[in-house]
Write a protein that holds these residues in place. Structure first.
Motif, PDB file in Angstrom:
ATOM      1  N   MET A 170     -35.469 -14.256 -15.173  1.00 49.42           N
ATOM      2  CA  MET A 170     -35.389 -15.603 -15.567  1.00 49.42           C
ATOM      3  C   MET A 170     -37.058 -15.985 -15.349  1.00 49.42           C
ATOM      4  O   MET A 170     -37.104 -15.429 -14.357  1.00 49.42           O
ATOM      5  CB  MET A 170     -34.505 -16.265 -14.658  1.00 49.42           C
ATOM      6  N   LYS A 171     -37.384 -16.792 -15.920  1.00 52.24           N
ATOM      7  CA  LYS A 171     -38.617 -17.644 -15.656  1.00 52.24           C
ATOM      8  C   LYS A 171     -38.961 -18.586 -15.031  1.00 52.24           C
ATOM      9  O   LYS A 171     -37.877 -19.355 -14.093  1.00 52.24           O
ATOM     10  CB  LYS A 171     -38.944 -18.403 -16.642  1.00 52.24           C
ATOM     11  N   LEU A 208     -44.502 -24.933 -20.082  1.00 53.88           N
ATOM     12  CA  LEU A 208     -45.050 -24.316 -19.250  1.00 53.88           C
ATOM     13  C   LEU A 208     -45.554 -22.976 -18.420  1.00 53.88           C
ATOM     14  O   LEU A 208     -45.516 -22.965 -19.718  1.00 53.88           O
ATOM     15  CB  LEU A 208     -43.499 -23.520 -19.596  1.00 53.88           C
ATOM     16  N   ARG A 237     -44.875 -11.370 -18.268  1.00 49.55           N
ATOM     17  CA  ARG A 237     -44.855 -12.178 -19.871  1.00 49.55           C
ATOM     18  C   ARG A 237     -45.282 -11.570 -21.310  1.00 49.55           C
ATOM     19  O   ARG A 237     -46.386 -11.308 -20.834  1.00 49.55           O
ATOM     20  CB  ARG A 237     -44.135 -13.156 -19.585  1.00 49.55           C
ATOM     21  N   ARG A 238     -44.136 -10.815 -22.176  1.00 44.65           N
ATOM     22  CA  ARG A 238     -44.881 -10.571 -23.350  1.00 44.65           C
ATOM     23  C   ARG A 238     -44.478 -11.218 -24.643  1.00 44.65           C
ATOM     24  O   ARG A 238     -44.269 -12.432 -24.496  1.00 44.65           O
ATOM     25  CB  ARG A 238     -43.869  -9.769 -23.515  1.00 44.65           C
ATOM     26  N   VAL A 239     -45.878 -11.455 -25.471  1.00 43.08           N
ATOM     27  CA  VAL A 239     -45.377 -12.138 -26.724  1.00 43.08           C
ATOM     28  C   VAL A 239     -43.796 -11.225 -27.210  1.00 43.08           C
ATOM     29  O   VAL A 239     -43.291 -10.044 -27.325  1.00 43.08           O
ATOM     30  CB  VAL A 239     -45.971 -11.560 -27.898  1.00 43.08           C
ATOM     31  N   LEU A 240     -42.881 -12.794 -27.826  1.00 41.11           N
ATOM     32  CA  LEU A 240     -42.234 -12.925 -28.374  1.00 41.11           C
ATOM     33  C   LEU A 240     -41.903 -12.926 -30.048  1.00 41.11           C
ATOM     34  O   LEU A 240     -43.302 -13.726 -30.184  1.00 41.11           O
ATOM     35  CB  LEU A 240     -40.700 -13.479 -27.526  1.00 41.11           C
ATOM     36  N   LEU A 241     -40.639 -12.726 -30.265  1.00 43.91           N
ATOM     37  CA  LEU A 241     -41.108 -12.980 -31.919  1.00 43.91           C
ATOM     38  C   LEU A 241     -40.863 -14.668 -31.550  1.00 43.91           C
ATOM     39  O   LEU A 241     -41.523 -14.557 -32.784  1.00 43.91           O
ATOM     40  CB  LEU A 241     -40.175 -12.567 -32.640  1.00 43.91           C
ATOM     41  N   GLY A 242     -40.606 -15.073 -31.006  1.00 42.72           N
ATOM     42  CA  GLY A 242     -40.306 -16.590 -31.206  1.00 42.72           C
ATOM     43  C   GLY A 242     -41.782 -17.197 -31.217  1.00 42.72           C
ATOM     44  O   GLY A 242     -41.606 -18.131 -30.955  1.00 42.72           O
ATOM     45  N   LYS A 265     -41.832 -24.148 -30.242  1.00 40.80           N
ATOM     46  CA  LYS A 265     -42.697 -24.739 -28.972  1.00 40.80           C
ATOM     47  C   LYS A 265     -42.356 -23.126 -27.983  1.00 40.80           C
ATOM     48  O   LYS A 265     -43.383 -23.352 -27.667  1.00 40.80           O
ATOM     49  CB  LYS A 265     -41.029 -25.150 -27.928  1.00 40.80           C
ATOM     50  N   ALA A 322     -37.214 -23.804 -29.844  1.00 39.30           N
ATOM     51  CA  ALA A 322     -37.624 -23.097 -28.537  1.00 39.30           C
ATOM     52  C   ALA A 322     -38.731 -21.836 -29.775  1.00 39.30           C
ATOM     53  O   ALA A 322     -39.370 -21.451 -29.775  1.00 39.30           O
ATOM     54  CB  ALA A 322     -36.600 -22.778 -27.860  1.00 39.30           C
TER      55      ALA A 322
END
Lengths: 365, 354, 89
Positions: free
Chosen positions: B1-2, B16, B22-27, B33, B346
């Protein structure tokens, strides 16, 4: 769209709401069990329409939310394996486990794929025999028949690369647990209409009798839910405690026999842990021994893992209707859909997420 | 969890801090967001300057008294060919539209290809032909280009990056920070077509539909609108993240609230059917041939008429208005007259079973 | 837990030994397994959940109930717009 649009009719909805307000002499505490029903109630602002005539609390009927941490961790572990293609419903991808979620694992290179139907997962296994296809089979009684059919289809096709990671839960044991709690405030229930479409109404009659509480089987469109609420209010005002079926266009008393038969063939009842709530006896399903070869936990020898939830999360209280999302000190601040602390903020069906998405302008954060 | 920084301000406009590792996500590419987060945390701190910081869809720079608009865009759509278009025509239309949203006449484009090793030349030929046809139709010249080839497995067939340059119309200055209470919010047509057309062809979600991507060049529609009225505050094309993201961006930039009428948001029946089946909300589904116009109240009817007079704006609707209440929040009056928030998502919207 | 939507069966076929329907949902078509609704025929409406029909919509029941709901809507409007005391429950 027929059998859907007409149940979103504003005039009928307002009429039902007015009738409920008229009949209600006190704010009866009512719970809808299914996450899809929560979604509708919040999205259409049904609470606004009803004012103080009832108090709506939201139940634990979101399979995405109540899937235990350990199960997410297992799914994550499987997705990390090079030979595994982890197939899942879309809404599971963002659910955080102890350390990470399937979306992140996909980003790291894990083969994670979204499907709409378990049939697509079977098809995938057929088309890619070199991959070990694991389908993350979550859901309530509504989805169990589809998962059973997936297993039977895989068996028929002689697939050796297909398995289910099962995390099925059953509704009545959760309701029973809720009703047995001395802190229970819920006075009437809207039973989940699609669960009942499969399993029928009988189990809810037992609950109504045993705990003297009215239960109305309700649908998912706003007019369906308002009608179910109206019937509950009538029962409560009249001192009755019966089961009524207000979703009879889909629900028959005995449910769907063919669907039940498929489930009975493939699954058996087991104890299950509910995220945020704890273990509830005989509240879940697992694959029968005969189908062990399709059980991912057995195929991959997944060991037991302990996992702890963040202490600030009051999801147990919310899921059981003791508290509302806004009662939580972390709601919308330390706990949001982007960085959820617990289950009900995770899925768009969870009570906390629904309130956050649609209603937080009413709350001073 | 972040983890959250203890000093991070609360509220949904707060970026945030990205935890280490942390990595780049598709999101991050979905227009919601997470995308905004990436801008705030990585790009703007490193690259910020007065022009970039304005964060419009295009940059307006001045040269010898002329205002030039410049934009860049990358196209990574899968599948490469879909009903209503392909990555090539999409690239041309998307670039033109970014310029058009700045009231600029699109003139020149550059095009850079990243090709995956093993891509069939036939595919490439089709895409390029489609690009030329789209550019021709719009009166835009593709004046320079580049090609790179990457190893098999790296590029999903092909990626296209473009830059567009246009001449900004005199006497008008559009910006997402100009929306004022009372302004009308107009959408040029039905929402959700492109996203559903693409989704219908995705592995695992396939369904039959006649829905075609609405991919189109909007500069003429914009021209028609600006001929009719200059009281346009802002134009945006609601691509990834859908109508909701665009409206939230404008509300955020202008520090105003918005109130929408659910009954007035135009959605094609097939798009609605697909969204119902998958549990999606059309407000969050991508468009590639629509625009949102924020227009002064007194000019709303004229603007609407102008849009509807053009073939790409026939289904235009006034869908709400800007308000000083609940700043930076977009709220919608439902069919029942109750209110709910239209939040910015998000990441990507995900099909649900619940 | 149960996103199931009503769709109309346009065609029925056998696919890998499974009774499959091509179901129309407001303009889109998606196949669904009909094994749980053996009595459903072309033209019937079924509730589809994750690609499986879990019930056939009971048309008569739906009509009956809807008529009652509609009258509720009309009645309540009359009560709301009429003067106080025009009707008792």
């Amino acid at each position: 769209m027929k059998y859907m649009d007409e149940y979103r009719d504003a005039k009928i909805a307002r009429g039902l709401a007015a009738e409920i307000r008229r009949r209600s002499t006190r704010p009866w505490v009512l719970m809808e069990i299914c996450g899809g029903q929560t979604h509708t109630l919040v999205r259409y602002g049904i609470d606004e329409l009803l004012g103080n005539s009832v108090e709506l609390v939201h139940g634990p009927g979101c399979p995405v939310c109540v899937t235990p941490l350990e199960m997410i961790d297992r799914a994550n572990a499987l997705a990390r394996r090079l030979e595994v293609t982890l197939v899942s419903y879309g809404d599971m991808l963002r659910v955080p486990g102890s350390e990470t979620d399937l979306f992140h694992i996909k980003a790291e290179g894990g083969d994670v794929r979204i499907v709409y139907s378990p049939t697509d997962a079977v098809e995938l296994a057929r088309k890619e025999p070199e991959r070990q296809v694991v389908f993350f089979a979550i859901g309530f009684e509504t989805t169990a028949p589809a998962h059973a059919m997936a297993v039977l289809q895989a068996e028929r096709l002689g697939l050796t690369n297909f398995s289910l990671l099962v995390s099925h839960v059953l509704v009545p044991p959760a309701i029973r647990m809720l009703l047995q709690s001395p802190r229970n405030r819920v006075q009437g229930f809207i039973a989940p209409g699609h669960v009942c479409t499969v399993v029928g109404v009988g189990e809810y009659e037992e609950l109504a009798r045993e705990f003297r509480v009215p239960i109305v089987v309700g649908g998912f469109e706003p007019v369906d839910l308002l009608e179910a609420i109206r019937l509950l209010v009538c029962q409560l005002e009249e001192g009755r405690a019966e089961v009524e079926n207000s979703y009879a266009r889909s629900v028959q008393y005995a449910g769907n026999r063919a669907a039940q038969a498929a489930v009975e063939r493939v699954f058996e009842v087991a104890d299950r842990k509910w995220r945020g709530v704890g273990e509830i006896g005989a509240s879940g399903l697992r694959l029968k021994g005969h189908y062990a070869v399709f059980d991912a936990e057995r195929v991959f020898g997944l060991s037991d893992v302990r996992a702890e939830e963040p202490s600030e999360c009051i999801s147990a209280e919310v899921l059981l209707g003791h508290k509302k999302p806004m009662d939580c000190g972390a709601f919308g601040t330390r706990c949001t859909p982007e960085k959820p602390l617990g289950a009900p903020m995770v899925s768009t069906e969870g009570a906390c997420a629904a309130y956050y998405q649609y209603k937080r302008h009413l709350v001073t954060l | 969890m972040k983890q959250e920084s203890p000093n991070a301000p609360v509220g949904f406009s707060c970026p945030l801090p990205l935890p280490a590792g942390r990595r780049v996500l598709l999101g991050h590419g979905s227009g919601g967001k997470l995308s905004a987060e990436l801008l705030q945390e990585v790009f703007l701190p490193a690259l910020g300057n007065p022009v970039l910081d304005r964060m419009e869809d295009q940059a307006v720079v001045s040269l010898n008294g002329m205002r030039l608009a410049m934009t860049t865009d990358s196209f990574v759509v899968k599948p490469v060919f879909f009903k209503g278009g392909d990555i090539g025509s999409l690239a041309v239309h998307g670039t033109i539209n970014d310029l058009a949203m700045g009231a600029a006449r699109p003139l020149w484009m550059s095009v850079a290809f990243i090709l995956e090793e093993g891509l069939q030349l036939d595919v490439l030929r089709r895409v390029v032909a489609s690009m030329q046809a789209a550019a021709d139709k719009a009166g835009v010249q593709i004046v320079t280009g580049d090609t790179k080839v990457v190893e098999k497995g790296s590029a999903d067939g092909l990626y296209i990056n473009t830059t567009g340059i246009g001449l900004v119309r005199e006497g008008i200055s559009l910006s997402a920070s100009q929306a004022r209470p009372g302004d009308a919010i107009i959408v040029s047509g039905m929402v959700g077509d492109h996203g559903i057309a693409i989704l219908a062809e995705r592995e695992g979600l396939k369904f039959e539909t006649d829905v075609r991507s609405d991919s189109a060049a909007l500069h003429e529609l914009v021209g028609t609108l600006l001929e009719a009225t200059q009281q346009v505050r802002c134009l945006r094309d609601p691509t990834r993240g859908g109508l909701s993201s665009t409206l939230n961006e404008i509300a955020g930039s202008s520090r105003v609230g918005m109130e929408l009428e659910e009954t007035s948001i135009p959605v094609r029946e097939e798009v609605r059917g697909a969204c119902e089946m998958l549990g999606l909300d059309p407000l969050y589904v991508a468009n590639e041939g629509k625009l949102v116009a924020i227009v002064a109240a007194e000019a709303a009817e004229r603007a609407l008429g102008a849009l509807r007079s053009h073939e790409l704006g026939r289904a235009a609707q006034i869908i709400g208005h800007v308000t000083e209440a609940h700043p930076r929040m977009v709220v919608m009056r439902t069919v029942f007259g109750t209110t709910r928030i239209v939040d910015m998502l998000a990441g990507d919207q995900l099909p649900r079973i619940c | 837990m149960c996103l199931a939507i009503p769709g109309k069966i346009g065609e029925i076929l056998q696919k890998d030994g499974v009774r499959t329907g091509r179901v129309l949902f407001g303009g889109i078509v998606r196949e669904a397994c009909l094994d749980f609704v053996p009595e459903a025929k072309v033209g019937d409406y079924v509730m589809v959940h994750v690609g499986f029909a879990i019930s056939a919509v009971d048309r008569e029941e739906a009509e009956r109930t809807y008529a009652l709901l509609e009258s509720m809507g009309v009645l309540s409007e009359e009560l709301a717009s009429g003067a106080e005391g025009t009707r008792s429950s």
